[in-house]
Design a protein around this motif. Structure first.
Motif, PDB file in Angstrom:
ATOM      1  N   GLU A   6      47.794  28.436  39.526  1.00  0.00           N
ATOM      2  CA  GLU A   6      47.577  29.706  40.218  1.00  0.00           C
ATOM      3  C   GLU A   6      47.431  29.439  41.698  1.00  0.00           C
ATOM      4  O   GLU A   6      46.829  28.440  42.104  1.00  0.00           O
ATOM      5  N   ARG A   7      47.980  30.325  42.506  1.00  0.00           N
ATOM      6  CA  ARG A   7      47.757  30.275  43.944  1.00  0.00           C
ATOM      7  C   ARG A   7      46.531  31.103  44.285  1.00  0.00           C
ATOM      8  O   ARG A   7      46.241  32.115  43.649  1.00  0.00           O
ATOM      9  N   THR A   8      45.801  30.658  45.296  1.00  0.00           N
ATOM     10  CA  THR A   8      44.734  31.486  45.831  1.00  0.00           C
ATOM     11  C   THR A   8      45.313  32.350  46.944  1.00  0.00           C
ATOM     12  O   THR A   8      46.277  31.967  47.611  1.00  0.00           O
ATOM     13  N   GLY A   9      44.744  33.536  47.121  1.00  0.00           N
ATOM     14  CA  GLY A   9      45.257  34.445  48.132  1.00  0.00           C
ATOM     15  C   GLY A   9      44.740  35.842  47.891  1.00  0.00           C
ATOM     16  O   GLY A   9      43.728  36.042  47.214  1.00  0.00           O
ATOM     17  N   ARG A  10      45.471  36.832  48.405  1.00  0.00           N
ATOM     18  CA  ARG A  10      45.012  38.214  48.278  1.00  0.00           C
ATOM     19  C   ARG A  10      46.214  39.152  48.372  1.00  0.00           C
ATOM     20  O   ARG A  10      47.287  38.780  48.862  1.00  0.00           O
ATOM     21  N   TRP A  11      46.024  40.374  47.885  1.00  0.00           N
ATOM     22  CA  TRP A  11      47.043  41.409  47.964  1.00  0.00           C
ATOM     23  C   TRP A  11      46.864  42.252  49.223  1.00  0.00           C
ATOM     24  O   TRP A  11      45.737  42.561  49.613  1.00  0.00           O
ATOM     25  N   VAL A  12      47.984  42.627  49.845  1.00  0.00           N
ATOM     26  CA  VAL A  12      47.976  43.578  50.952  1.00  0.00           C
ATOM     27  C   VAL A  12      49.031  44.630  50.662  1.00  0.00           C
ATOM     28  O   VAL A  12      49.948  44.416  49.857  1.00  0.00           O
ATOM     29  N   GLY A  13      48.903  45.768  51.344  1.00  0.00           N
ATOM     30  CA  GLY A  13      49.856  46.851  51.144  1.00  0.00           C
ATOM     31  C   GLY A  13      50.465  47.295  52.453  1.00  0.00           C
ATOM     32  O   GLY A  13      49.737  47.585  53.413  1.00  0.00           O
ATOM     33  N   ALA A  14      51.802  47.336  52.509  1.00  0.00           N
ATOM     34  CA  ALA A  14      52.517  47.822  53.691  1.00  0.00           C
ATOM     35  C   ALA A  14      52.960  49.260  53.445  1.00  0.00           C
ATOM     36  O   ALA A  14      53.527  49.576  52.396  1.00  0.00           O
ATOM     37  N   THR A  15      52.721  50.124  54.400  1.00  0.00           N
ATOM     38  CA  THR A  15      53.037  51.543  54.234  1.00  0.00           C
ATOM     39  C   THR A  15      54.532  51.814  54.333  1.00  0.00           C
ATOM     40  O   THR A  15      55.036  52.798  53.781  1.00  0.00           O
ATOM     41  N   THR A  43      49.090  42.378  60.750  1.00  0.00           N
ATOM     42  CA  THR A  43      47.924  42.867  61.491  1.00  0.00           C
ATOM     43  C   THR A  43      47.065  43.809  60.669  1.00  0.00           C
ATOM     44  O   THR A  43      46.025  44.269  61.136  1.00  0.00           O
ATOM     45  N   GLY A  44      47.524  44.127  59.437  1.00  0.00           N
ATOM     46  CA  GLY A  44      46.748  45.023  58.590  1.00  0.00           C
ATOM     47  C   GLY A  44      45.590  44.316  57.926  1.00  0.00           C
ATOM     48  O   GLY A  44      45.421  43.092  58.016  1.00  0.00           O
ATOM     49  N   GLY A  45      44.783  45.076  57.229  1.00  0.00           N
ATOM     50  CA  GLY A  45      43.632  44.518  56.529  1.00  0.00           C
ATOM     51  C   GLY A  45      43.997  44.076  55.126  1.00  0.00           C
ATOM     52  O   GLY A  45      45.141  44.189  54.688  1.00  0.00           O
ATOM     53  N   PRO A  46      43.016  43.572  54.370  1.00  0.00           N
ATOM     54  CA  PRO A  46      43.272  43.056  53.025  1.00  0.00           C
ATOM     55  C   PRO A  46      43.268  44.127  51.954  1.00  0.00           C
ATOM     56  O   PRO A  46      43.007  43.869  50.873  1.00  0.00           O
ATOM     57  N   ASP A  47      43.489  45.372  52.225  1.00  0.00           N
ATOM     58  CA  ASP A  47      43.579  46.464  51.263  1.00  0.00           C
ATOM     59  C   ASP A  47      42.973  46.142  49.895  1.00  0.00           C
ATOM     60  O   ASP A  47      43.660  45.791  48.943  1.00  0.00           O
ATOM     61  N   ASP A  48      41.660  46.291  49.818  1.00  0.00           N
ATOM     62  CA  ASP A  48      40.955  45.960  48.579  1.00  0.00           C
ATOM     63  C   ASP A  48      41.294  46.900  47.437  1.00  0.00           C
ATOM     64  O   ASP A  48      40.919  46.651  46.300  1.00  0.00           O
ATOM     65  N   GLY A  49      42.017  47.975  47.714  1.00  0.00           N
ATOM     66  CA  GLY A  49      42.347  48.926  46.659  1.00  0.00           C
ATOM     67  C   GLY A  49      43.499  48.491  45.778  1.00  0.00           C
ATOM     68  O   GLY A  49      43.777  49.140  44.780  1.00  0.00           O
ATOM     69  N   ILE A  50      44.192  47.413  46.123  1.00  0.00           N
ATOM     70  CA  ILE A  50      45.342  46.972  45.336  1.00  0.00           C
ATOM     71  C   ILE A  50      44.859  46.093  44.190  1.00  0.00           C
ATOM     72  O   ILE A  50      44.348  44.993  44.402  1.00  0.00           O
ATOM     73  N   THR A  51      45.023  46.597  42.989  1.00  0.00           N
ATOM     74  CA  THR A  51      44.665  45.840  41.780  1.00  0.00           C
ATOM     75  C   THR A  51      45.740  46.046  40.735  1.00  0.00           C
ATOM     76  O   THR A  51      46.515  47.008  40.790  1.00  0.00           O
ATOM     77  N   PHE A  52      45.795  45.129  39.791  1.00  0.00           N
ATOM     78  CA  PHE A  52      46.715  45.237  38.668  1.00  0.00           C
ATOM     79  C   PHE A  52      45.942  44.973  37.384  1.00  0.00           C
ATOM     80  O   PHE A  52      44.975  44.206  37.377  1.00  0.00           O
ATOM     81  N   ASP A  53      46.407  45.586  36.296  1.00  0.00           N
ATOM     82  CA  ASP A  53      45.807  45.318  35.001  1.00  0.00           C
ATOM     83  C   ASP A  53      46.092  43.885  34.567  1.00  0.00           C
ATOM     84  O   ASP A  53      47.019  43.233  35.061  1.00  0.00           O
ATOM     85  N   ALA A  54      45.295  43.397  33.618  1.00  0.00           N
ATOM     86  CA  ALA A  54      45.569  42.098  33.012  1.00  0.00           C
ATOM     87  C   ALA A  54      46.854  42.196  32.190  1.00  0.00           C
ATOM     88  O   ALA A  54      47.189  43.264  31.661  1.00  0.00           O
ATOM     89  N   PRO A  55      47.609  41.101  32.061  1.00  0.00           N
ATOM     90  CA  PRO A  55      48.883  41.153  31.340  1.00  0.00           C
ATOM     91  C   PRO A  55      48.715  41.569  29.884  1.00  0.00           C
ATOM     92  O   PRO A  55      47.777  41.163  29.205  1.00  0.00           O
ATOM     93  N   GLU A  56      49.642  42.383  29.409  1.00  0.00           N
ATOM     94  CA  GLU A  56      49.784  42.718  27.996  1.00  0.00           C
ATOM     95  C   GLU A  56      51.209  42.390  27.570  1.00  0.00           C
ATOM     96  O   GLU A  56      52.149  42.512  28.357  1.00  0.00           O
ATOM     97  N   ARG A  57      51.366  41.962  26.319  1.00  0.00           N
ATOM     98  CA  ARG A  57      52.692  41.723  25.736  1.00  0.00           C
ATOM     99  C   ARG A  57      52.581  41.920  24.235  1.00  0.00           C
ATOM    100  O   ARG A  57      51.502  41.845  23.664  1.00  0.00           O
TER     101      ARG A  57
END
Length: 678
Positions: A333-342, A530-544
């Protein structure tokens, strides 16, 4: 509906309320395409999802298919898997990747699915790689029933963002290896359980019609009409289907996500994670995985059912920013964070342009770049699949074979997008290729590859141009590095490394060329987030869904996945690779599938015409009453004037429990292709 077909290679159980059946879809010319349909047990019509591939639904993709098609059926969709004409157990002859025949058939499949009594008439397409390609290509043809697509690790540009050319240079590692892979794959037989007693005759006919594709691809060395066909970017304005484009920073097709978000007029969203060339729910490196099936279900429900799922409120692009980590060929796994571009290009990015003379600390004027031919030995795999040796190792050896420019990082910053490099050079010959790598150098000196770009100098004015350099005349080479999302931290150094060789990613020109680079007149432009780390971006855990219960067969004497050797006496460097597509396995229906492949790339340090790519495949399929096996050998070499391509296939069959094995076919193809510009 099943017309007597028996679905083979299925898991023991299906989700509650799901059925599965096999059928034929008739084409206008009478050819039948083998099809598997997972559907809800309800009699009510439902929307339809289509995955359309050449990779054999009966066996090779069955493990992956079992994870997602039943899942979609359990959520109210008919999920359909179709083998392309001439592949798997489908009738007919395969003619080329993304051919006009393939796309016409695809339109006929969509129309057939929309017209079935169990269908609402609303069709979506999804797929990764090939299936993502033809989903985009069919969307650009705008069939009426196709309402939405989900395209993963695919591209809209078959020339400059596929497995044939990179920056207008021959992609040695996959022009040869992928052509050899498809030659072996297309040479496999139909399944006797599907086509019946005439399977050996059908296989013999298929082998008689099979032709290697590498010579065809090499014959088109600029972006001509051959490559424009099937490149969705040519008709992107015709796309009416809603497009969800998904990619990964470890996948070579990731730029297509950004282009699609920028260019598609229909509803479009993009997601780029840390992933390799895989569906991002499968738990394959590098993670973290996301609930991709749930995310795609939001897309389907909105555009095929009309349900407000909130997808239109998502950012135009959701992207993962990798943290700096020590170089490794594998990250669980990579460490990091999600951001969102408008939007894309992102309003939250700002270009930062730096002169290469600044990176040199003032420097001492122009510098000669004349790399040894083995530069690129530590490039890693073009298509990482999550295997242990796929990603690039520490780049210090590569840096030592290149000319490097370093920038100390005083305060942390993030990159998101394409790094642009304008190199002002003079050359001593008309043909040259430059490779530019961006690395993150830690305080201990370790060098982690962040991204890279390639440019055949003859393509500097466009991929459809052939403009040789004028020796001794100053020329600007605009090199666009593949997009990245990466964080640089204080105390590290940003390193730009320039080389004139990058084997085996780039097939060398027939004559080695040195360039003189002027740092004062050359620039690096960084896309700084230059944007922030948009803490609102989340994803569900994988299902299959419950995957197919296959068992792996390990080789008696396993070879290393990847080795690099140097013969000091001859100066020859050899890269030996196991492509790691899956190896041997046993299926629940008793099929034993054997797969053994090896790719070898050789070059001598001072001789660009010594480049050689070899690929060997051995494939076996054994069942109770039948068996088939084949061997292929593919080789590419070149002089300064000509590519030489040789492909051989031999195939054997056993039809019956007590039958003797017979030779079905043996064919050798030798092709000479003039080197016009690559």
């Amino acid at each position: 509906m099943n017309e007597g077909l028996t679905a083979i290679g299925l898991p023991d159980g299906l989700p509650d309320g799901v059925t599965v059946r096999d059928t034929w879809i008739p084409m206008p010319d009478g050819v039948r395409l083998h099809t598997r349909i997972w559907a809800p047990t309800s009699d009510d019509p439902v929307p339809v999802l289509l995955e359309y591939l050449p990779y054999r639904l009966d066996d090779w993709t069955a493990p992956r298919d079992s994870e997602r098609h039943p899942w979609y059926a359990a959520h109210g969709y008919a999920s359909v898997r179709v083998d392309i004409r001439g592949t798997g157990s489908s009738d007919g002859v395969f003619d080329d990747e993304y051919s006009e025949q393939e796309l016409r058939d695809g339109e006929a499949v969509i129309a057939w699915l929309a017209a079935q009594p169990w269908s609402t008439g609303a069709v979506g397409m999804f797929g990764i790689s090939w299936g993502g390609f033809n989903a985009l290509q069919l969307a650009a043809r705008a069939p009426e029933a196709l309402r939405a697509i989900v395209t993963v690790c695919s591209t809209d540009d078959r020339y400059d963002n596929d497995v044939h050319y990179v920056g207008g240079a021959v992609l040695g590692i996959d022009m040869a290896a992928w052509g050899a892979t498809m030659f072996a794959f297309n040479s496999r037989p139909p399944r006797p359980e599907v086509v019946g007693d005439g399977w050996v005759a059908a296989w013999r006919g298929r082998l008689a019609a099979t032709r290697p594709m590498t010579p065809v691809w090499l014959a088109h060395q600029t972006r001509d009409d051959y490559w424009r066909h099937g490149s969705a970017t040519e008709d992107i304005g015709r796309v009416r289907a809603a497009v969800l484009a998904v990619g990964g920073w470890a996948d070579p097709y990731r730029d297509a996500v950004l282009r699609l978000v920028r260019d598609v007029d229909a509803p479009v969203r993009g997601i780029i994670g840390p992933w390799s060339h895989q569906y991002p729910d499968r738990g394959l490196a590098p993670g973290p995985s996301i609930g991709f099936l749930q995310e795609s279900l939001r897309w389907w429900d909105r555009w095929l059912r009309g349900t407000d799922t909130g997808v239109e409120q998502d950012p135009a692009l959701r992207a993962w920013i990798n943290d700096p980590e020590p170089p490794a060929t594998y990250y669980a796994e990579r460490t990091g964070r999600w951001v969102g571009a408008t939007t894309w290009p992102a309003a939250e990015t700002a270009p930062r342009t730096i002169g290469l003379d600044v990176l040199r600390g003032g420097g001492d004027g122009p510098v000669v770049v004349d790399s040894p031919q083995e530069t690129g030995a530590d490039a890693g795999r073009f298509f990482p699949f999550g295997n242990a040796t796929d990603l690039p190792p520490d780049q210090r050896a590569e840096d030592g074979r290149s000319v490097c420019f370093d920038l100390p990082v005083d305060s942390a910053f993030d990159l998101l997008g394409n790094v642009l490099v304008d190199l002002t050079v003079t050359a001593d010959a008309p043909r040259a290729t430059v490779t530019v790598r961006l690395c993150d150098v830690a305080p201990d000196g370790s060098s982690t590859l962040v991204t890279r770009g390639v440019l055949n100098a003859a393509r500097r004015n466009g991929m459809d141009h052939d403009d040789p350099l004028e020796p001794g005349v100053s020329t600007v080479l605009p090199v666009r590095l593949v997009a990245t999302g990466h964080r640089f931290v204080a105390g590290h150094r940003l390193r730009l490394a320039v080389s004139t060789a990058y084997w085996p990613w780039v097939w060398p020109h027939g004559t080695a060329t040195a360039i003189v680079l002027d740092p004062v007149a050359s620039t690096l432009t960084l896309p700084v987030w230059t944007g922030g780390p948009d803490d609102g971006i989340t994803f569900d855990a994988p299902e299959r869904s419950t995957p197919l219960a296959i068992s792996r067969v390990e080789p008696a004497e396993p070879l290393p996945q990847r080795t690099v050797t140097h013969d000091v006496e001859t100066g020859e460097w050899t890269l030996d690779v196991d492509p790691g597509y899956g190896g041997g396995r046993v299926y629940p229906d008793g099929l034993v599938f054997d797969e053994d492949a090896r790719e070898t790339y050789r070059i001598r340090s001072g001789d660009p015409t010594s480049a050689r790519a070899d690929s060997r495949w051995a494939i076996g399929l054994t069942h109770d009453s039948w068996a088939a096996r084949l061997e292929t050998v593919s080789t590419v070499t070149a002089t300064a004037e000509t590519f030489h391509v040789e492909n051989t296939v031999r195939a054997w069959a056993r039809d019956g429990v007590d039958a003797a094995e017979e030779l079905v076919a043996e064919h050798t193809f030798r092709d000479d292709v003039p080197r016009t510009s690559a």
